[in-house]
Scaffold this active site. Structure first.
Site, PDB file in Angstrom:
ATOM      1  N   CYS A 148       0.829  -1.199   0.000  1.00  0.00           N
ATOM      2  CA  CYS A 148       0.000   0.000   0.000  1.00  0.00           C
ATOM      3  C   CYS A 148       0.869   1.257   0.000  1.00  0.00           C
ATOM      4  CB  CYS A 148      -0.912  -0.010   1.216  1.00  0.00           C
ATOM      5  SG  CYS A 148      -1.865   1.498   1.398  1.00  0.00           S
ATOM      6  N   CYS A 151      -0.379   4.090   2.295  1.00  0.00           N
ATOM      7  CA  CYS A 151      -0.126   3.915   3.732  1.00  0.00           C
ATOM      8  C   CYS A 151       1.341   4.154   4.051  1.00  0.00           C
ATOM      9  CB  CYS A 151      -0.465   2.496   4.180  1.00  0.00           C
ATOM     10  SG  CYS A 151      -1.944   1.811   3.470  1.00  0.00           S
ATOM     11  N   ASP A 152       2.231   3.675   3.203  1.00  0.00           N
ATOM     12  CA  ASP A 152       3.639   3.606   3.584  1.00  0.00           C
ATOM     13  C   ASP A 152       4.571   4.512   2.784  1.00  0.00           C
ATOM     14  OD1 ASP A 152       2.918   1.665   5.412  1.00  0.00           O
ATOM     15  OD2 ASP A 152       3.155   0.051   3.965  1.00  0.00           O
TER      16      ASP A 152
END
Ligand SMILES: Cc1cc2nc3c(=O)[nH]c(=O)nc-3n(C[C@H](O)[C@H](O)[C@H](O)COP(=O)(O)OP(=O)(O)OC[C@H]3O[C@@H](n4cnc5c(N)ncnc54)[C@H](O)[C@@H]3O)c2cc1C
Length: 334
Positions: A148, A151-152
């Protein structure tokens, strides 16, 4: 559409509660199903699993969901959908289903903390990312391996990252990563991308993006964090090592249907087989979204299927309550 079901309130207080509708999953499909079932005054119970908002909540911005000309954040859309469903009486439990018994009604739904009975079930458990299944992948997940970018990506500011895959997701996510990373190297097992032409043009003209064609990752290397990947050229067989701080893997998805195996009819890839009315082989069990859709896989299509499933579920319950209404269950086609 507003349908009142007289039997809903007639459950004896002394008996174990039987839910009208349980929705498994809280992605766009589940949240839309919950809204429609709630507006039919069925007080649906949503079992969210671990990802409230589903895959949509993982993405930074959604630009193709109708009604949001400036785009909408994945988390923001998820919040709005949840609030909308709650406003009409949907209830949420932040728990995952580990087992279901669909052999008789009411159906049994067992989560990690509780067991429920329900008259109707709507399955919207979506899909999960495929893994490379190479040494180091599991070990370095969260330590440089990610599925993701939204997200990261932030953690890879001014760092070098590798993106695995050649489809729309891989290219979209790769482009997103160029906001943070100093370079994004796309490793693809073929010599051309599968992504749409617009995305291909965008990614090929981005100066931060490089390509390693005809290659697969055979191992993810590092000490405490990812430091490099081992590559094999699928044409020449040549092995090499490529230094990188992160590996983002976007090589497709598999449907979350393990708990339904042997009970719901699944296709050879594990997707639930449904008809246009979101019915399954089990009367009273409906499906919606990516768990039954390997083709469209969009927020809007999943949400639409969720609405359709809830409408059918409502009709099914209504036909049980009112004999004059043609029995929905008799129309099961699968
Ligand atoms: C990074 C990324 C970016 C994307 N960008 C876009 C975009 O811009 N536009 C667009 O239209 N689409 C986009 N998509 C696709 C879109 O997010 C999906 O098509 C959509 O989320 C599918 O919705 P769904 O409800 O069917 O399933 P999912 O979103 O997969 O949700 C599944 C739900 O089921 C729950 N669940 C799973 N197993 C269980 C269990 N055992 N018990 C209880 N609950 C369970 C999960 O917790 C989750 O809540 C993107 C996807 C990704 C990954």
């Amino acid at each position: 559409m507003e349908l009142k079901l007289s039997g809903v309130s007639s459950q004896k207080e002394s008996q174990e509660k039987i839910e009208n509708v349980i929705v498994i999953g809280a992605g766009p499909a589940g949240l839309s199903a919950a809204l429609y079932a709630a507006r039919a005054e069925l007080e649906p119970l949503v079992l969210t699993g671990t990802e409230l908002g589903g895959q949509a909540s993982l993405t930074n911005i959604i630009e193709n969901y109708p009604g949001f000309p400036d785009g909408v954040g994945g988390n923001e859309l998820s919040d709005l959908l949840q609030k909308h469903a709650e406003k009409f009486g949907a209830r949420f439990e932040y728990d995952a289903v580990e087992r279901v018994d669909l052999s008789h009604r009411p159906f049994t739904v067992k989560t990690y903390s509780k067991e429920y009975q329900t008259r109707v079930l709507i399955v919207t458990s979506g899909a999960s990312p495929n893994h490379l299944d190479v040494p180091g992948e599991k070990e370095f997940t969260g330590k440089g391996v990610s599925y993701c970018a939204t997200c990261d990506g932030w953690f890879f500011k001014d760092k070098k990252v590798v993106v695995v895959g050649g489809g729309d997701s891989a290219i979209e996510e790769g482009l997103f990563l160029t906001r943070f990373a100093s370079s994004v190297t796309i490793v693809h097992r073929r010599h051309e991308l599968r992504a749409g032409v617009i995305l291909q043009n965008r990614v090929k003209s981005n100066s931060k993006v490089n390509f390693i064609w005809d290659s697969v990752i055979t191992e993810i290397l590092g000490d405490k964090h990812v430091e490099a990947v081992s590559l094999r050229n699928v044409k020449s067989g040549e092995e090499s090592t490529f230094q990188t701080d992160g590996v983002f893997i976007f090589i497709g998805h598999k449907p979350n249907t393990a708990i339904f195996k042997g009970q719901l009819n699944l296709d050879q890839n594990g997707y639930v087989i449904t008809d246009m009315s979101m019915r399954t082989n089990v009367p009273g069990v409906y499906v919606a979204g990516e768990v039954a859709d390997p083709t469209f896989r969009q927020v809007v299509t999943s949400a639409g299927m969720g609405a359709a499933a809830a409408i059918q579920a409502t009709r099914f319950l209504e036909s049980e309550e009112s004999p004059e209404i043609p029995e929905e269950k008799e129309k099961q086609r699968i």
